[in-house]
Design a protein around this motif. Structure first.
Motif, PDB file in Angstrom:
ATOM      1  N   ASN A  68      55.000  15.998  14.700  1.00 40.14           N
ATOM      2  CA  ASN A  68      55.341  15.928  13.289  1.00 40.14           C
ATOM      3  C   ASN A  68      54.312  16.734  12.504  1.00 40.14           C
ATOM      4  OD1 ASN A  68      54.795  13.935  10.556  1.00 40.14           O
ATOM      5  ND2 ASN A  68      56.828  14.768  10.919  1.00 40.14           N
ATOM      6  N   ALA A  69      54.796  17.522  11.554  1.00 43.85           N
ATOM      7  CA  ALA A  69      53.869  18.315  10.734  1.00 43.85           C
ATOM      8  C   ALA A  69      52.895  17.383  10.020  1.00 43.85           C
ATOM      9  CB  ALA A  69      54.653  19.137   9.711  1.00 43.85           C
ATOM     10  N   GLN A  70      51.617  17.666  10.142  1.00 47.03           N
ATOM     11  CA  GLN A  70      50.547  16.878   9.530  1.00 47.03           C
ATOM     12  C   GLN A  70      50.295  15.585  10.295  1.00 47.03           C
ATOM     13  OE1 GLN A  70      48.457  17.888   7.345  1.00 47.03           O
ATOM     14  NE2 GLN A  70      49.338  18.711   5.488  1.00 47.03           N
ATOM     15  N   LEU A  71      49.383  14.798   9.771  1.00 41.51           N
ATOM     16  CA  LEU A  71      49.048  13.486  10.330  1.00 41.51           C
ATOM     17  C   LEU A  71      49.524  12.439   9.329  1.00 41.51           C
ATOM     18  CD1 LEU A  71      45.599  12.442  11.809  1.00 41.51           C
ATOM     19  CD2 LEU A  71      46.701  11.026  10.089  1.00 41.51           C
ATOM     20  N   HIS A  72      50.363  11.534   9.805  1.00 42.68           N
ATOM     21  CA  HIS A  72      50.946  10.562   8.881  1.00 42.68           C
ATOM     22  C   HIS A  72      50.824   9.132   9.410  1.00 42.68           C
ATOM     23  CE1 HIS A  72      52.941  13.663   6.474  1.00 42.68           C
ATOM     24  NE2 HIS A  72      53.387  14.202   7.581  1.00 42.68           N
ATOM     25  N   TYR A  73      50.510   8.224   8.531  1.00 40.37           N
ATOM     26  CA  TYR A  73      50.885   6.824   8.700  1.00 40.37           C
ATOM     27  C   TYR A  73      51.280   6.335   7.324  1.00 40.37           C
ATOM     28  CZ  TYR A  73      45.975   5.502   7.463  1.00 40.37           C
ATOM     29  OH  TYR A  73      44.753   5.336   6.872  1.00 40.37           O
ATOM     30  N   VAL A  74      52.068   5.297   7.261  1.00 36.22           N
ATOM     31  CA  VAL A  74      52.767   5.010   6.012  1.00 36.22           C
ATOM     32  C   VAL A  74      52.573   3.560   5.600  1.00 36.22           C
ATOM     33  CG1 VAL A  74      54.440   6.812   6.514  1.00 36.22           C
ATOM     34  CG2 VAL A  74      54.958   4.467   7.181  1.00 36.22           C
ATOM     35  N   TRP A  75      52.882   3.299   4.336  1.00 33.99           N
ATOM     36  CA  TRP A  75      52.775   1.958   3.784  1.00 33.99           C
ATOM     37  C   TRP A  75      53.999   1.674   2.909  1.00 33.99           C
ATOM     38  CZ3 TRP A  75      51.939   2.002  -1.649  1.00 33.99           C
ATOM     39  CH2 TRP A  75      51.544   3.234  -2.184  1.00 33.99           C
ATOM     40  N   ASP A  76      54.064   0.479   2.349  1.00 35.63           N
ATOM     41  CA  ASP A  76      55.175   0.071   1.490  1.00 35.63           C
ATOM     42  C   ASP A  76      56.505   0.073   2.236  1.00 35.63           C
ATOM     43  OD1 ASP A  76      55.369  -1.035  -0.991  1.00 35.63           O
ATOM     44  OD2 ASP A  76      55.914   0.801  -2.030  1.00 35.63           O
TER      45      ASP A  76
END
Length: 513
Positions: A53-61
């Motif tokens: 996945n493009a970039q480094l992601h972790y998510v909230w909400d």
């Protein structure tokens, strides 16, 4: 054929808006210059068997009743697009010389862990953590659309928050006299903002830090499933997504935008696209330059005068015949810094281009979900991210392609030296694939000016009451992206959904958001 909504760009906020409008029965058309939809959320394949996945992601909400969940329920996607929660006992692992701190979801436990590390500063730590919670509650009330009655009713909660309007995170660290090492541990996730404490808006930090405390998540089927789900809703409801098509001109008559001219990047043919309403998921400054700044009101021109966020360096790596969970990795991110002072660390890398003592983030996507693999069974993915200066890399690439490649390799080797010393002693022996990206990579594949990672810079100047929103002062034309809302997975969901709500009158975001 003229459509109801023409969406320029397929970043996450544009896709969310488009999916909601298509689901409501409107005709939707999306133009995207890239070969994949999703912006920084898109997924790409390398070596025929590795997906990133493009970039480094972790998510909230993303929990029940939160923004992302409410939108997915509205689209009937909540059963198909699900999320895995990071370890609430330590969703962010902060590492620096002589100190280690795992950030828990429980604030009292965070106070306890910090107090054990800094027993002489327990009261300052407790007051600071409580101030985070108070500020977060005030920001929830101040989030648009603002209800004046709510402001009056909750004046006591809002007024302490307002005083931090122009504050950086460093300002508040100093106010509470936190020891330097405690500051560094709390702010080690600075790669989430690509700004150090002395530049980062306290509001921006509080929103993200608190959001992750309430629940940090990763998509069960990776980010590709999120993008594909939104695209499918648009197409299944009669909408259209046209890829490899770049906007080259706007059709403007007086103060009204009626459409665009766009070029097919494969055939180089230019076509006109018109709609009743144009939704601009393109960077607002870039779009405004194409339209002509003089066509916008003075107020909007002032709001368009933002500076771009810094960019980043990214390394996507695959290891084989090794289990990274045996080396301290799992359902969390790891943030490493060799500096006691993050302001100094940022200056050294961003201004001096010196990565000899790097501060960086580590994530291991294959340990975050077991439902789908982005690589063969005997492999695992590990990714590294740090800050990078666009102007430096752009000039380096233009002048000397070999030196540009060498600099990217130099940064990766500096990071791997740290990893082998502190985490995985023999990781180089297990590397079977690696590819690196710089700010110019971001610009090329995500069409972000100056390779910016978050649109407008997350400084106090750009996070205040003068921040750009959906309004453009032109008829039939609205902004809908990170700079006219807020950056990140959940905020872009919110930006797209809020614009849908405003234009359709269909309220889907409740007070629990």
């Amino acid at each position: 054929m003229k459509t109801d909504y023409l969406i320029l760009g397929s970043g996450l906020s544009g896709l969310v808006f488009g999916a909601l409008m298509a689901k409501s029965g409107k005709r939707v058309q999306v133009l995207e210059a890239h070969e994949y939809p999703g912006g920084f959320g898109h997924t790409f394949t390398m070596g025929k068997k590795y997906r990133f996945n493009a970039q480094l992601h972790y998510v909230w909400d993303c929990g029940e009743g939160k923004t992302v969940n409410q939108v997915l329920k509205k689209l009937n996607l909540d059963q198909d697009i699900t999320f895995e929660r990071y370890d609430p006992n330590g969703f962010d692992h902060m590492r620096m010389p002589n100190y280690a701190l795992d950030i828990p979801s429980d604030s009292q436990e965070l106070i306890r862990r910090l107090s054990n590390l800094f027993p002489d500063d327990t009261e300052q730590i407790r007051q600071f953590i409580l101030e985070i919670k108070r500020t977060r509650e005030g920001l929830k009330i101040l989030s648009p659309p603002i209800n004046p009655g709510e402001l009056f009713t909750h004046f006591g909660e809002v007024s302490p928050t307002v005083m931090y309007l122009h504050s950086t995170l460093q300002d508040v660290f100093d106010k509470f006299k936190l020891p330097q090492a405690a500051q560094t541990l709390l702010a080690s996730q600075w790669q989430d903002f690509l700004l150090p404490p002395n530049q980062l808006s306290f509001y921006a930090w509080v929103i993200l830090f608190s959001g992750y405390q309430e629940g940090a998540y990763y998509p069960t089927h990776h980010f590709e499933a999120v993008i594909n789900g939104l695209v499918k809703v648009i197409i299944d409801n009669g909408g259209e997504i046209i890829l490899n098509t770049e906007v080259v001109n706007f059709l403007v008559y007086g103060k009204t935008v009626t459409g665009v001219e766009a070029m097919n990047l494969i055939t180089h043919e230019t076509s006109q696209f018109t709609a009743d309403t144009i939704i601009c998921n393109i960077d607002p400054k870039k779009a405004a330059k194409m339209i002509g700044y003089e066509k916008f009101s003075r107020t909007i021109r002032k709001k368009l005068n933002y500076d771009y966020s810094p960019s980043n360096y990214m390394a996507y790596c695959v290891v084989k015949d090794i289990d990274l969970s045996n080396y301290g990795f799992g359902k969390w991110n790891t943030f490493h810094t060799g500096h006691q002072d993050l302001n100094q660390a940022f200056y050294q890398m961003y201004e001096q281009h010196d990565y000899s003592n790097p501060s960086f983030a580590i994530t291991t996507p294959t340990l975050l979900t077991t439902e789908e693999r982005d690589c063969p069974e005997d492999c695992q993915i590990i990714e590294f991210l740090t800050v990078a200066n666009y102007s430096y890399f752009q000039e380096l690439k233009a002048q000397d392609e070999k030196a540009y490649r060498q600099k990217k390799e130099e940064i990766l080797n500096s990071i791997l030296d740290v990893v082998e010393k502190n985490y995985v002693p023999n990781i180089r022996q297990h590397l079977v694939f690696k590819i690196t990206g710089s700010p110019t990579t971001n610009e090329r594949f995500c069409h972000c000016p100056h390779g910016n990672s978050y649109g407008s810079n997350l400084t106090p100047k750009n996070m205040g009451i003068g921040r750009l929103n959906h309004k453009t002062s032109l008829k039939n034309f609205y902004f809908c992206n990170a700079s006219s809302g807020y950056p990140g997975f959940a905020p872009t969901f919110w930006t797209g959904a809020l614009l849908y709500q405003r234009l359709s009158g269909d309220k889907i975001l409740t007070a629990s958001t």
